[in-house]
Design an enzyme around this catalytic site. Structure first.
Site, PDB file in Angstrom:
ATOM      1  N   LYS A 137     137.719  61.001  60.982  1.00 18.90           N
ATOM      2  CA  LYS A 137     137.537  59.063  61.141  1.00 18.90           C
ATOM      3  C   LYS A 137     138.506  58.546  60.123  1.00 18.90           C
ATOM      4  O   LYS A 137     136.988  58.513  58.683  1.00 18.90           O
ATOM      5  CB  LYS A 137     136.691  58.927  61.681  1.00 18.90           C
ATOM      6  CG  LYS A 137     136.628  59.014  62.987  1.00 18.90           C
ATOM      7  CD  LYS A 137     135.543  58.215  63.498  1.00 18.90           C
ATOM      8  CE  LYS A 137     135.184  58.550  65.164  1.00 18.90           C
ATOM      9  NZ  LYS A 137     134.705  57.537  65.875  1.00 18.90           N
ATOM     10  N   ARG A 193     120.661  74.228  50.510  1.00 20.16           N
ATOM     11  CA  ARG A 193     120.157  73.252  49.436  1.00 20.16           C
ATOM     12  C   ARG A 193     118.862  74.300  49.409  1.00 20.16           C
ATOM     13  O   ARG A 193     118.048  73.705  48.202  1.00 20.16           O
ATOM     14  CB  ARG A 193     119.402  72.511  50.949  1.00 20.16           C
ATOM     15  CG  ARG A 193     120.684  71.911  51.148  1.00 20.16           C
ATOM     16  CD  ARG A 193     120.547  70.577  52.532  1.00 20.16           C
ATOM     17  NE  ARG A 193     121.867  69.756  51.775  1.00 20.16           N
ATOM     18  CZ  ARG A 193     122.111  68.833  53.154  1.00 20.16           C
ATOM     19  NH1 ARG A 193     121.570  68.991  53.862  1.00 20.16           N
ATOM     20  NH2 ARG A 193     123.144  67.709  52.821  1.00 20.16           N
ATOM     21  N   GLY A 195     130.298  67.499  54.422  1.00 12.23           N
ATOM     22  CA  GLY A 195     129.146  68.830  55.087  1.00 12.23           C
ATOM     23  C   GLY A 195     129.856  69.823  55.474  1.00 12.23           C
ATOM     24  O   GLY A 195     130.093  70.784  55.270  1.00 12.23           O
TER      25      GLY A 195
END
Ligand code: ADP
Ligand code: MG
Length: 399
Positions: free
Chosen positions: A201, A39, A354
């Site tokens: 999920k 990042r 991520g």
């Protein structure tokens, strides 16, 4: 991209002026050691662009989740040190959370100098988008640049509120690149357009499924999410992670999706997640009642890889299995490899999320993707078709 960027600013607007730049320096730390600086690397083009033009750069970022007050373990000090190494020039670090002191420091900058302020989430009001804090932050610069794609889905003072009080308010080069890749893929994809969705999920990805199904030519499903679909199809799912309260919704999606939604044909199962030595492949109709699904199977990995090989645009979000465990990582690795090969053949390949980005990095394939997004949550919300507050707050190009 319909928002103004730093490239729309005349050099006279940059030279000698204080650029207040919101970056996403939310890097993973082990103590004071940065375990992944991608990042920070991704923020360099904008910072360099400004200092090369004689700009005075004031950097803001959050790190972790401190609760609106200073907490030494979330200090940006390690970022200042790493940024200094990467830029090859001094980076002043101001530890204070007193905005008046920070404003004073910003005024003492000379052309081409860089100042990093302490964690924005040490400031009360940041996460509440408090107008008083936004106004104070606005005094740190002569104009505002948002380059924090990873925080663009948050309406906080430093990502959104400040832009109301500080003009021009423009996008940085990273934000622009992220929106370009994701935006073009959704608006005018080269076809075939294939999406791969995985992760734990279905509940967290339902809006992405709904938003993307009409746009893609095929949606390949993996991860634990596939098990909720299996249950909806009446298959035995054993000890797999199934979201019982989403089974009806999964049924409804299956009814509407037709042949576009593709589920694994086989799976890697084991008695438990912590018994990878007992992992074995089974057909999806033969999942043992006493075992759970922890990866897609080899036949699925092969057919998904073939679908990716024939695609011109590929978007991937969510690992195919418990990729943290080598025995359950093969499906995820196969997808990463297939995407790398597709990139080499001219396809546009985008990784968002991520854990997916981490899996691609672990496989050493990040450089072989067209784009690996720096923002998990932000890219997901973008794919869901939701407006990003950090982008909405910026000025339109036409204006
Ligand atoms: P991303 O961060 O890329 O968006 P998610 O956070 O949605 O991905 O999902 C990643 C998580 O999903 C990982 O922790 C992984 O272990 C878990 N996962 C994937 N497949 C399974 C599975 N079959 N059973 C349990 N967990 C799974
Ligand atoms: Mg995740």
């Amino acid at each position: 991209m319909d928002k103004k960027t730093v490239r729309d600013l005349p050099d006279s607007q940059i030279r000698g002026k204080r650029a207040l730049v919101r970056c996403d320096f939310n890097v993973p730390l082990e103590g004071a050691r940065i375990t992944d600086d991608s990042r920070i690397q991704a923020s360099l083009p904008t910072i360099r662009y400004l200092i090369e033009r004689g700009g005075r750069v004031v950097l803001l970022s959050h790190l972790g989740r401190p609760k609106g007050k200073p907490d030494a373990k979330y200090s940006l000090q390690p970022v200042a040190i790493r940024l200094e190494e990467l830029l090859g020039k001094p980076v002043q670090f101001v530890e204070t959370t007193d905005t008046d002191e920070a404003i004073k420091a910003s005024h003492s900058l000379k052309d081409g100098e860089v100042l990093l302020l302490e964690n924005t989430r040490f400031l009360g009001g940041e996460e509440q988008n408090d107008p008083r804090l936004s106004r104070a932050l606005a005094e740190l610069g002569d104009y505002y640049v948002n380059d924090a794609f990873g925080a663009a889905h948050r309406a906080h003072s430093s990502t959104a509120g400040v832009a109301a009080h500080l003009k021009p308010a423009v996008a940085g080069l990273l934000l622009e690149k992220e929106l370009d890749y994701l935006g073009k893929a959704l608006a005018s994809p080269k076809r075939p357009f294939v999406a791969i969705l995985g992760g734990a999920k279905i509940s967290g990805k339902i809006d992405v499924i709904e938003q993307m199904l009409p746009k893609v030519d095929a949606m390949l499903v993996g991860g634990a999410m596939a098990c909720t679909f299996f249950r909806a199809m009446g298959l035995e799912t054993g000890k797999s992670l199934v979201e019982e309260d989403r089974v009806d919704m999964a049924k409804d999606i299956l009814d509407r999706a037709g042949t576009k939604l593709i589920l694994p044909h086989d799976a890697i199962v084991a008695p438990a997640m912590d018994q990878p030595e007992r992992a074995h492949a089974v057909a999806r109709a033969a999942i043992p009642a006493g075992e759970g699904v922890f990866d897609i199977g080899p036949k699925t990995a092969e057919s998904y890889s073939r679908a990716i090989a024939s695609a011109k645009t590929v978007i991937w979000n969510g690992p195919m299995g418990v990729a943290e465990t080598p025995a359950f990582a093969r499906g995820t690795e196969a997808i990463a490899k297939a995407m790398a090969d597709a990139t080499a053949k001219g396809a546009v390949t985008i990784v968002g999320g991520g854990d997916s980005a981490a899996a691609v990095a672990d496989a050493g394939l990040s450089e072989r993707m067209s784009h690996v997004s720096t923002g998990g949550g932000a890219s997901l919300e973008f794919l869901e078709g939701k407006p990003l507050p950090g982008v909405e707050a910026l000025e339109d190009r036409a204006a």
